[in-house]
Design an enzyme around this catalytic site. Structure first.
Site, short mmCIF file in Angstrom:
data_model
loop_
_atom_site.label_atom_id
_atom_site.label_comp_id
_atom_site.label_asym_id
_atom_site.label_seq_id
_atom_site.Cartn_x
_atom_site.Cartn_y
_atom_site.Cartn_z
N CYS A 294 -11.57 -12.89 -6.92
CA CYS A 294 -11.83 -12.11 -5.71
C CYS A 294 -12.71 -12.92 -4.75
O CYS A 294 -13.81 -13.35 -5.12
CB CYS A 294 -12.51 -10.79 -6.05
N ASN B 124 0.67 -17.85 -8.32
CA ASN B 124 0.42 -16.82 -7.31
C ASN B 124 -0.04 -17.50 -6.01
O ASN B 124 -0.74 -18.50 -6.06
CB ASN B 124 -0.65 -15.85 -7.82
N GLY C 255 1.76 -10.72 -4.20
CA GLY C 255 0.79 -9.84 -3.58
C GLY C 255 1.22 -9.45 -2.18
O GLY C 255 2.06 -8.57 -2.00
N ARG C 256 0.68 -10.14 -1.17
CA ARG C 256 0.99 -9.81 0.22
C ARG C 256 2.48 -9.89 0.52
O ARG C 256 3.01 -9.12 1.32
CB ARG C 256 0.21 -10.74 1.15
#
Length: 316
Positions: free
Chosen positions: A98, A199, A223-224
């Site tokens: 993160c 990723n 993800g996005r």
């Protein structure tokens, strides 16, 4: 090939997980992070972020959902990991990637990539707490400010007993700016025996192929890209054509009255506006939609706009 849906704080909640797994192509979801500081968290904390725990640990489409933990203290992370699996999580994921400033300031997420020994201690402690038959996985970036510790960090996580490792192919400093350095993932994969999942910066099937080639990974985490093209996973795995805008409009409409596990999408107007920010990457119509709804604050008005763009619109 396995494709996983990435944890995206404030975006991929249980409603979004349900919707995207209904579209299809995903084999596993990971939750938004459960922040662990210095205590054993109550059951309600886990259920708030992962209501799927009360339904077999799966989305309604049957896709497993793994609880993700974020923190710095090995013992407390281990104790909460055990709680997660006792509640029904099919394993535990650890967040070492993160990039959020508030998280990093409190020594969580990507800042731990500066401390290889801490990564080892956390994974080892959690692995020892979680039953052997359940996976303990981790997600990292290539580093904090640079990539100097990328391989060392991955090796520490593998040696501590992690089941698999997801690597976002950028440092914390690089954020989400392209490019993603997929070739660095290949360097990591050469040095550890556990499966590695690539990723970062995968927006279409062609880029997925490039990522697989450069990273030497068979499996991906999206993800996005999955928010920008809701059926991205199926375009990669099955060669499906990208979802047309009319189908996207149908999906956005269905999100308006969404109810799963008794929780309606209370934040629909803001979520749709947020989603437009991702969709504009693939659909020019998303900009037009945003301009049409940016001042609207109720679901009914937004759905009315979307209805004129859906596959059910009157084209007579």
């Amino acid at each position: 090939m396995k494709i996983m849906l990435a944890p995206m704080e404030g975006v991929v909640d249980h409603l979004m997980r349900d919707m995207l797994t209904r579209v299809g192509g995903f084999d596993l979801c990971v939750t938004e992070f459960v922040r662990v500081v210095d205590q054993k968290l109550p059951k309600r904390t886990f259920l708030r972020l992962c209501p799927e725990l009360e339904h077999g640990g799966k989305t309604p489409a049957g896709v497993p959902v793994r609880v993700q933990l974020l923190g710095q203290h090995p013992a407390w992370l281990a104790e909460n990991a055990l709680t997660a699996v006792e509640l029904g999580s099919p394993g535990v994921d650890l967040n070492f990637g993160c990039p959020a400033k508030t998280v990093n300031k409190s020594k969580g997420g990507a800042v731990l990539l500066k401390e290889t020994q801490t990564l080892y201690d956390i994974v080892k402690s959690v692995r020892e707490a979680v039953p052997e038959n359940l996976p303990v996985t981790a997600k990292i970036r290539l580093g904090y400010e640079d990539k100097a510790l990328a391989v060392d960090n991955a090796m520490a996580i593998a040696q501590a007993g992690a089941t698999h490792l997801v690597v976002h192919a950028r440092t914390k400093k690089e954020g989400y700016r392209p490019p993603a350095y997929w070739d660095y993932i290949a360097k990591i994969k050469q040095r550890i025996a556990i499966p590695v999942i690539a990723n970062g910066e995968i927006w279409n099937a062609a880029e997925a192929d490039k990522c697989i080639q450069q990273s030497a990974c068979e499996d991906l985490m999206l993800g996005r890209g999955a928010l920008a093209m809701p059926n991205l996973a199926k375009t990669i795995k099955q060669g499906e054509e990208p979802m047309p805008w009319e189908g996207v409009a149908d999906l956005l409409i269905s999100y308006s009255g969404y109810e799963i596990y008794g929780d309606k999408g209370r934040y629909y107007p803001n979520r749709i506006k947020q989603w437009c920010g991702y969709l504009r990457r693939q659909y020019s119509q998303a900009d037009t939609l945003f301009n049409q709804i940016k001042r609207l604050n109720d679901a009914e008005s937004i759905v009315s706009v979307l209805a004129s763009q859906s596959s059910h619109a009157d084209v007579a």
